[in-house]
Design a protein around this motif. Structure first.
Motif, PDB file in Angstrom:
ATOM      1  N   GLY A   1       0.817  -1.180   0.033  1.00  0.00           N
ATOM      2  CA  GLY A   1      -0.076  -0.042  -0.022  1.00  0.00           C
ATOM      3  C   GLY A   1       0.847   1.146  -0.135  1.00  0.00           C
ATOM      4  N   ILE A   2       1.827   1.214   0.630  1.00  0.00           N
ATOM      5  CA  ILE A   2       2.761   2.255   0.821  1.00  0.00           C
ATOM      6  C   ILE A   2       3.222   2.453  -0.300  1.00  0.00           C
ATOM      7  CG2 ILE A   2       4.973   3.169   1.463  1.00  0.00           C
ATOM      8  CD1 ILE A   2       3.051   3.779   3.495  1.00  0.00           C
ATOM      9  N   ALA A   3       3.992   1.624  -1.257  1.00  0.00           N
ATOM     10  CA  ALA A   3       4.535   1.763  -2.626  1.00  0.00           C
ATOM     11  C   ALA A   3       3.367   2.215  -3.511  1.00  0.00           C
ATOM     12  CB  ALA A   3       5.282   0.300  -2.872  1.00  0.00           C
ATOM     13  N   ALA A   4       2.093   1.590  -3.471  1.00  0.00           N
ATOM     14  CA  ALA A   4       1.015   1.883  -4.308  1.00  0.00           C
ATOM     15  C   ALA A   4       0.787   3.626  -4.173  1.00  0.00           C
ATOM     16  CB  ALA A   4       0.165   1.265  -4.144  1.00  0.00           C
ATOM     17  N   MET A   5       0.804   4.073  -2.893  1.00  0.00           N
ATOM     18  CA  MET A   5       0.503   5.405  -2.667  1.00  0.00           C
ATOM     19  C   MET A   5       1.555   6.216  -3.321  1.00  0.00           C
ATOM     20  SD  MET A   5       1.579   8.052  -0.481  1.00  0.00           S
ATOM     21  CE  MET A   5       2.456   7.161   1.139  1.00  0.00           C
ATOM     22  N   LEU A   6       2.648   5.953  -2.992  1.00  0.00           N
ATOM     23  CA  LEU A   6       3.795   6.917  -3.544  1.00  0.00           C
ATOM     24  C   LEU A   6       3.726   6.779  -5.150  1.00  0.00           C
ATOM     25  CD1 LEU A   6       6.713   5.744  -1.289  1.00  0.00           C
ATOM     26  CD2 LEU A   6       5.382   7.922  -1.317  1.00  0.00           C
ATOM     27  N   LEU A   7       3.622   5.602  -5.666  1.00  0.00           N
ATOM     28  CA  LEU A   7       3.445   5.755  -7.190  1.00  0.00           C
ATOM     29  C   LEU A   7       2.467   6.353  -7.598  1.00  0.00           C
ATOM     30  CD1 LEU A   7       4.470   4.672  -9.990  1.00  0.00           C
ATOM     31  CD2 LEU A   7       3.728   2.439  -9.561  1.00  0.00           C
ATOM     32  N   GLU A   8       0.976   6.043  -7.068  1.00  0.00           N
ATOM     33  CA  GLU A   8      -0.026   6.789  -7.617  1.00  0.00           C
ATOM     34  C   GLU A   8      -0.067   8.307  -7.488  1.00  0.00           C
ATOM     35  OE1 GLU A   8      -2.851   2.924  -6.510  1.00  0.00           O
ATOM     36  OE2 GLU A   8      -2.969   4.907  -5.272  1.00  0.00           O
TER      37      GLU A   8
ATOM     38  N   LEU B   1      -8.428   9.222  -4.236  1.00  0.00           N
ATOM     39  CA  LEU B   1      -8.723   7.986  -4.844  1.00  0.00           C
ATOM     40  C   LEU B   1      -7.613   6.998  -4.296  1.00  0.00           C
ATOM     41  CD1 LEU B   1      -9.868   6.056  -6.946  1.00  0.00           C
ATOM     42  CD2 LEU B   1      -8.451   6.995  -8.625  1.00  0.00           C
ATOM     43  N   ILE B   2      -6.507   7.847  -4.052  1.00  0.00           N
ATOM     44  CA  ILE B   2      -5.400   6.800  -3.323  1.00  0.00           C
ATOM     45  C   ILE B   2      -5.698   6.322  -1.906  1.00  0.00           C
ATOM     46  CG2 ILE B   2      -3.031   7.136  -2.246  1.00  0.00           C
ATOM     47  CD1 ILE B   2      -2.216   9.302  -4.427  1.00  0.00           C
ATOM     48  N   ILE B   3      -6.318   6.997  -1.221  1.00  0.00           N
ATOM     49  CA  ILE B   3      -6.959   6.663   0.054  1.00  0.00           C
ATOM     50  C   ILE B   3      -8.143   5.524  -0.163  1.00  0.00           C
ATOM     51  CG2 ILE B   3      -8.140   7.139   2.216  1.00  0.00           C
ATOM     52  CD1 ILE B   3      -6.815   9.836   1.784  1.00  0.00           C
ATOM     53  N   LYS B   4      -8.779   5.708  -1.323  1.00  0.00           N
ATOM     54  CA  LYS B   4     -10.130   4.488  -1.599  1.00  0.00           C
ATOM     55  C   LYS B   4      -9.217   3.287  -1.877  1.00  0.00           C
ATOM     56  CE  LYS B   4     -13.961   4.029  -4.369  1.00  0.00           C
ATOM     57  NZ  LYS B   4     -14.866   4.340  -5.255  1.00  0.00           N
ATOM     58  N   ASP B   5      -8.146   3.553  -2.831  1.00  0.00           N
ATOM     59  CA  ASP B   5      -7.310   2.349  -3.302  1.00  0.00           C
ATOM     60  C   ASP B   5      -6.817   1.452  -1.920  1.00  0.00           C
ATOM     61  OD1 ASP B   5      -6.336   0.369  -5.054  1.00  0.00           O
ATOM     62  OD2 ASP B   5      -4.266   1.570  -4.679  1.00  0.00           O
ATOM     63  N   TYR B   6      -6.194   2.244  -1.036  1.00  0.00           N
ATOM     64  CA  TYR B   6      -5.782   1.600   0.179  1.00  0.00           C
ATOM     65  C   TYR B   6      -6.768   0.915   0.916  1.00  0.00           C
ATOM     66  CZ  TYR B   6      -3.909   1.308   5.033  1.00  0.00           C
ATOM     67  OH  TYR B   6      -3.534   0.865   6.079  1.00  0.00           O
ATOM     68  N   VAL B   7      -7.843   1.654   1.418  1.00  0.00           N
ATOM     69  CA  VAL B   7      -8.975   1.114   2.274  1.00  0.00           C
ATOM     70  C   VAL B   7      -9.884  -0.192   1.451  1.00  0.00           C
ATOM     71  CG1 VAL B   7     -11.102   1.659   3.438  1.00  0.00           C
ATOM     72  CG2 VAL B   7      -9.235   3.161   3.415  1.00  0.00           C
ATOM     73  N   ILE B   8      -9.823  -0.036   0.308  1.00  0.00           N
ATOM     74  CA  ILE B   8     -10.470  -1.147  -0.438  1.00  0.00           C
ATOM     75  C   ILE B   8      -9.982  -2.562  -0.140  1.00  0.00           C
ATOM     76  CG2 ILE B   8      -9.644  -1.342  -2.707  1.00  0.00           C
ATOM     77  CD1 ILE B   8     -12.538  -1.202  -3.830  1.00  0.00           C
ATOM     78  N   SER B   9      -8.824  -2.450   0.372  1.00  0.00           N
ATOM     79  CA  SER B   9      -8.203  -3.921   0.751  1.00  0.00           C
ATOM     80  C   SER B   9      -9.231  -4.707   1.684  1.00  0.00           C
ATOM     81  CB  SER B   9      -6.809  -3.881   1.384  1.00  0.00           C
ATOM     82  OG  SER B   9      -5.934  -3.447   0.403  1.00  0.00           O
ATOM     83  N   ASN B  10      -9.855  -3.960   2.678  1.00  0.00           N
ATOM     84  CA  ASN B  10     -10.904  -4.325   3.486  1.00  0.00           C
ATOM     85  C   ASN B  10     -11.972  -5.140   3.069  1.00  0.00           C
ATOM     86  OD1 ASN B  10      -9.213  -3.554   5.676  1.00  0.00           O
ATOM     87  ND2 ASN B  10     -10.449  -1.322   5.594  1.00  0.00           N
ATOM     88  N   LYS B  11     -12.348  -4.745   1.965  1.00  0.00           N
ATOM     89  CA  LYS B  11     -13.663  -5.092   1.168  1.00  0.00           C
ATOM     90  C   LYS B  11     -13.146  -6.375   0.220  1.00  0.00           C
ATOM     91  CE  LYS B  11     -16.721  -4.236  -2.638  1.00  0.00           C
ATOM     92  NZ  LYS B  11     -17.205  -3.217  -3.682  1.00  0.00           N
ATOM     93  N   PHE B  12     -12.045  -6.415  -0.174  1.00  0.00           N
ATOM     94  CA  PHE B  12     -11.460  -7.571  -0.813  1.00  0.00           C
ATOM     95  C   PHE B  12     -11.223  -8.729  -0.032  1.00  0.00           C
ATOM     96  CE2 PHE B  12     -10.054  -4.449  -4.602  1.00  0.00           C
ATOM     97  CZ  PHE B  12     -11.439  -4.304  -4.951  1.00  0.00           C
ATOM     98  N   GLN B  13     -11.030  -8.273   1.142  1.00  0.00           N
ATOM     99  CA  GLN B  13     -10.390  -9.281   2.039  1.00  0.00           C
ATOM    100  C   GLN B  13     -11.512  -9.675   3.505  1.00  0.00           C
ATOM    101  OE1 GLN B  13      -6.553  -7.783   2.942  1.00  0.00           O
ATOM    102  NE2 GLN B  13      -5.555  -9.630   2.093  1.00  0.00           N
TER     103      GLN B  13
END
Length: 265
Positions: free
Chosen positions: A164-171, A180-192
């Motif tokens: 998630g940290i790597a994704a946040m920086l790259l995004e 949207l960056i925060i949404k992409d991070y939090v959505i891990s909860n839904k997927f898991q």
């Protein structure tokens, strides 16, 4: 934007960043950047799909113990690059087989130094950004992204903290909006969600103190306050995530322009 996961057997937190809009009106290309959890005992169907997606570089951000306990399945034609980001005591807490023995003492330290599990996790995220060893790893991660010509997949164990940290920086570098960056991070909860429910039930019977169980559960979920704390700490020191990447990871304006030209359409 509705973020979709890749529906692949044995992978419940894997997604393509393709389609994410950026500030200049373009979008991230599909089939270029994939974030994921561990690639352990993947069925042939999943491996074949990842091969068809063109994954030629797999970056594993787990430590040696995690890799030994849960080795990645090999994607045909893909090179494996180990870039571990150490989380001090947090490494592999919900994944390693020696979890209980290691963490009985660690839970006492967390309580005395940080007070709460959330306080501990905020500190973990801050250290991932400002520890010199982590910065070296993140710098190497960006070097791989710059060099990548096909599809690159990066992962840790659950696919939310180090990934998630790597994704946040790259995004952020590519120009994705912070919301949207925060949404992409939090959505891990839904997927898991299904996996986390099972893990939470497992915690109920784990023979450890309730405070320790709260710490374990905090490490299982992606609370928005963890990633927003990380972003805010970056802003306090550097002004923006992009400036952090320049000051601490050595990215140049030319590097950023190259990344945008390579991954946006």
């Amino acid at each position: 934007m509705d973020i979709q996961k890749l529906h692949l057997p044995k992978l419940n937190n894997t997604r393509d960043l393709g389609g994410f809009p950026v500030a200049d009106g373009r979008r991230i290309k599909h089939g270029k950047l994939i974030r994921s959890g561990k690639l352990y005992k993947l069925p042939k169907l999943t491996l074949t799909h990842l091969e068809k997606l063109g994954v030629t570089t797999v970056v594993d951000m787990r430590n040696e113990l995690e890799r030994q306990d849960y080795p990645d399945s090999k994607i045909k034609g893909a090179r494996q690059v180990n870039l571990p980001i150490e989380l001090a005591g947090a490494q592999g807490i919900t994944q390693t087989k020696s979890l209980t023995k290691i963490w009985r003492e660690e839970s006492k330290r967390i309580e005395s130094e940080f007070g709460t599990a959330d306080g501990y996790m905020r500190d973990v995220y801050e250290r991932m950004l400002f520890d010199e060893r982590s910065q070296k790893t993140l710098k190497e991660f960006f070097s791989l992204v710059i060099a990548n010509e096909n599809c690159m997949l990066w992962h840790c164990s659950a696919g939310k903290d180090r990934t998630g940290i790597a994704a946040m920086l790259l995004e952020a570098v590519l120009g994705v909006d912070e919301e949207l960056i925060i949404k992409d991070y939090v959505i891990s909860n839904k997927f898991q969600r299904r996996k986390r429910t099972a893990q939470k039930l497992g915690l109920l019977v784990l023979p450890v103190a309730k405070d320790f169980k709260r710490i374990l559960y905090a490490l299982m979920i992606a609370k928005p306050e963890y990633i927003t704390h990380a972003v805010n700490k970056i802003k306090e020191r550097c002004g923006s995530v992009v400036e952090y990447c320049k000051q601490y990871l050595g990215l140049t304006d030319d590097d950023i322009e190259l990344l945008k030209n390579k991954y946006l359409e």
